[in-house]
Design a protein around this motif. Structure first.
Motif, short mmCIF file in Angstrom:
data_model
loop_
_atom_site.label_atom_id
_atom_site.label_comp_id
_atom_site.label_asym_id
_atom_site.label_seq_id
_atom_site.Cartn_x
_atom_site.Cartn_y
_atom_site.Cartn_z
N GLY A 58 0.79 -1.23 0.00
CA GLY A 58 0.00 0.00 0.00
C GLY A 58 0.82 1.27 0.00
N GLY A 59 2.13 1.17 -0.10
CA GLY A 59 2.98 2.35 -0.07
C GLY A 59 3.21 2.92 -1.46
N MET A 163 18.66 3.63 -0.41
CA MET A 163 17.27 3.99 -0.07
C MET A 163 16.52 2.80 0.52
SD MET A 163 14.33 5.17 -2.76
CE MET A 163 12.58 5.04 -2.33
N VAL A 164 16.53 1.68 -0.17
CA VAL A 164 15.78 0.54 0.34
C VAL A 164 16.47 -0.05 1.57
CG1 VAL A 164 14.75 0.00 -1.89
CG2 VAL A 164 16.92 -1.08 -1.25
N LEU A 402 15.68 13.96 -7.55
CA LEU A 402 15.45 12.68 -6.90
C LEU A 402 15.21 12.87 -5.40
CD1 LEU A 402 18.24 10.59 -8.69
CD2 LEU A 402 15.79 10.60 -9.20
N GLY A 403 15.98 13.78 -4.81
CA GLY A 403 15.84 14.03 -3.37
C GLY A 403 14.47 14.56 -3.01
N ARG A 409 7.67 11.57 -1.16
CA ARG A 409 6.96 10.30 -1.38
C ARG A 409 7.40 9.19 -0.42
NH1 ARG A 409 2.44 10.84 -3.86
NH2 ARG A 409 2.57 8.88 -5.03
N PHE A 410 8.59 9.33 0.13
CA PHE A 410 9.10 8.34 1.08
C PHE A 410 9.67 9.08 2.29
CE2 PHE A 410 9.39 6.76 -3.25
CZ PHE A 410 8.79 5.50 -3.15
N PRO A 411 8.82 9.74 3.06
CA PRO A 411 9.31 10.64 4.12
C PRO A 411 10.06 9.93 5.24
CG PRO A 411 6.91 10.37 4.22
CD PRO A 411 7.35 9.75 2.94
#
Length: 431
Positions: A58-59, A163-164, A402-403, A409-411
């Motif tokens: 759901g992300g 990131m991941v 990108l940042g 979107r990915f806080p």
């Protein structure tokens, strides 16, 4: 848009270095896949898809579309309002009258017409004069620098891997290699990789379509490795879980809600995006999908708006991306797509009516969270006093784009840890 007319001869649209880079990448992937963790790779013609899996569902999802070979950003997002543009390209400049979404300075190449509804509804934006801090006209070195995205360290680890890796649910997957394809630098690093030829065929070796009992075989493998506490055991158990999870998605019937391109050059990208849409809709925790599309290394016979590889490939990309977002339907709100390339092309056309390697470029950002319908970035101009060795200056570090996507979107991910050394300054690109 019409199909290209003059056939390209060997080497006409791809320099020897780019071909060598692609070969090295495949060999490097085989080596890296044997030593690192999980990600799946599927090959669709000349489009390569690679996916990092997070644990949550759901992300939001980030699609990184790498336009390999160094796309001409000045031809994709055309600075028609700068008189030096047309003067530098007497035979290949995109005419102002043909441009889409024009303002006083910029317009989009007409082959991007399938994406105009996204622009008109504020879901597509363009950022110009972006790139590396310093010029680098080598395909190999520029790809490495762009995708490593960490000038503060000599460690070879890509920004997607960092990131991941900040997600506590991602487990270390090591010493697993299931199939062969390319892992780009952006995904290289300690977060593990797994490979497959395509989503439908993703499977542990021996559990391919000829196996009559894949579920039982997976259970047997899981039991066999259950007590091995070493890195190989962890990787084996992770691979079995991934196989189980992805096989369920790959084997499921899928009827896309939009028609993808069925012919070159859009078909390879369309096939990969169709597969990606299937993954996103399955909601199994896909977080980042990387796709390659190209090559855009047009040293000769660049073409016009009526023929040539530039208009062909832009048109193919636009058809595939448009179908992808329409196929996603309401799920598209969770998906943001960013285009990126290793460098731009020189401002002036060469004697072969093509463009050699340059510096500054343009990026497209579309989908969920984008404040679109706008051109962003500081335009440095194309006059002789503004160019750097004949190239468009870079006024915006590509990592700022990108940042900002990452931050909005990915806080839960730290932009400082994903892009070390970057003085983050948002452009106002994302809501």
């Amino acid at each position: 848009m019409t199909s290209s007319t003059p056939p390209l001869g060997p080497g006409d649209d791809c320099c020897d270095e780019l071909a060598a880079v692609e070969g090295l990448s495949r060999r490097r992937f085989l080596q890296a896949a044997a030593a690192t963790g999980i990600a799946t790779t599927a090959v669709f013609g000349d489009t390569v898809r690679q996916t990092a899996y997070g644990a949550s569902s759901g992300g939001n999802v980030l699609i990184v579309l790498s336009l390999r070979g160094g796309i001409d950003g000045l031809g994709m997002v055309v600075p028609h309002g700068d008189p030096a543009y047309a003067a530098a390209r007497p035979t290949i400049a995109v005419p102002t009258r043909s441009l889409l979404a024009k303002d006083a300075m910029f317009g989009l190449h007409p082959s991007l017409a399938p994406l105009q509804p996204m622009w008109d509804t504020g879901r597509l934006a363009a950022v110009h004069a972006v790139g590396l801090e310093m010029p680098n006209r080598s395909h190999f070195a520029a790809m490495e620098a762009v995708e490593d995205a960490d000038p503060t360290s000599r460690e070879r680890r890509g920004w997607v891997n960092r990131m991941v890796g900040l997600d506590p649910t991602v487990q270390p997957w090591q010493a697993m290699h299931l199939n062969a394809s390319i892992v780009p630098t952006m995904m290289s690093g300690p977060v593990p990789t797994v490979a497959c030829s395509n989503l439908d065929g993703f499977e542990i070796s021996g559990l391919d379509e000829d196996s009559s009992m894949p579920t039982q075989r997976r259970r047997s493998l899981a039991r066999a490795w259950a007590r091995d506490k070493g890195p190989l055991g962890r990787a084996a158990r992770t691979a079995v879980r991934a196989s189980t999870r992805l096989a369920a998605v790959g084997d499921a019937a899928y009827a896309p809600a939009a028609a993808y391109p069925t012919s070159w050059p859009g078909k390879p990208l369309g096939d990969a995006l169709r597969d990606t849409a299937k993954l996103v809709k399955a909601d199994i925790g896909v977080e980042v999908v990387s796709l390659d599309y190209g090559s855009f290394d047009h040293h000769a016979n660049y073409g016009t708006t009526e023929w040539g590889p530039m208009q062909d490939k832009l048109g193919g990309m636009a058809l595939a991306v448009d179908a992808f977002f329409r196929d996603l339907g309401p799920t598209a709100d969770r998906v943001t797509l960013v285009t990126i390339s290793e460098f731009g092309r020189r401002v002036a056309e060469n004697g072969s009516r093509g463009l050699d390697h340059g510096w500054g470029n343009a990026m497209l950002v579309m989908g969920g969270g984008v404040r679109g319908g706008r051109y962003l970035g500081e335009w440095p101009g194309l006059g002789q006093g503004s160019l750097i060795d004949g190239d468009l200056q870079v006024t915006t570090d590509y990592r700022q784009v990108l940042g900002e996507v990452l931050t909005r979107r990915f806080p839960d991910r730290s932009v400082a840890r994903v892009f070390p050394g970057l003085s983050y300054a948002p452009l106002g690109l994302m809501a």
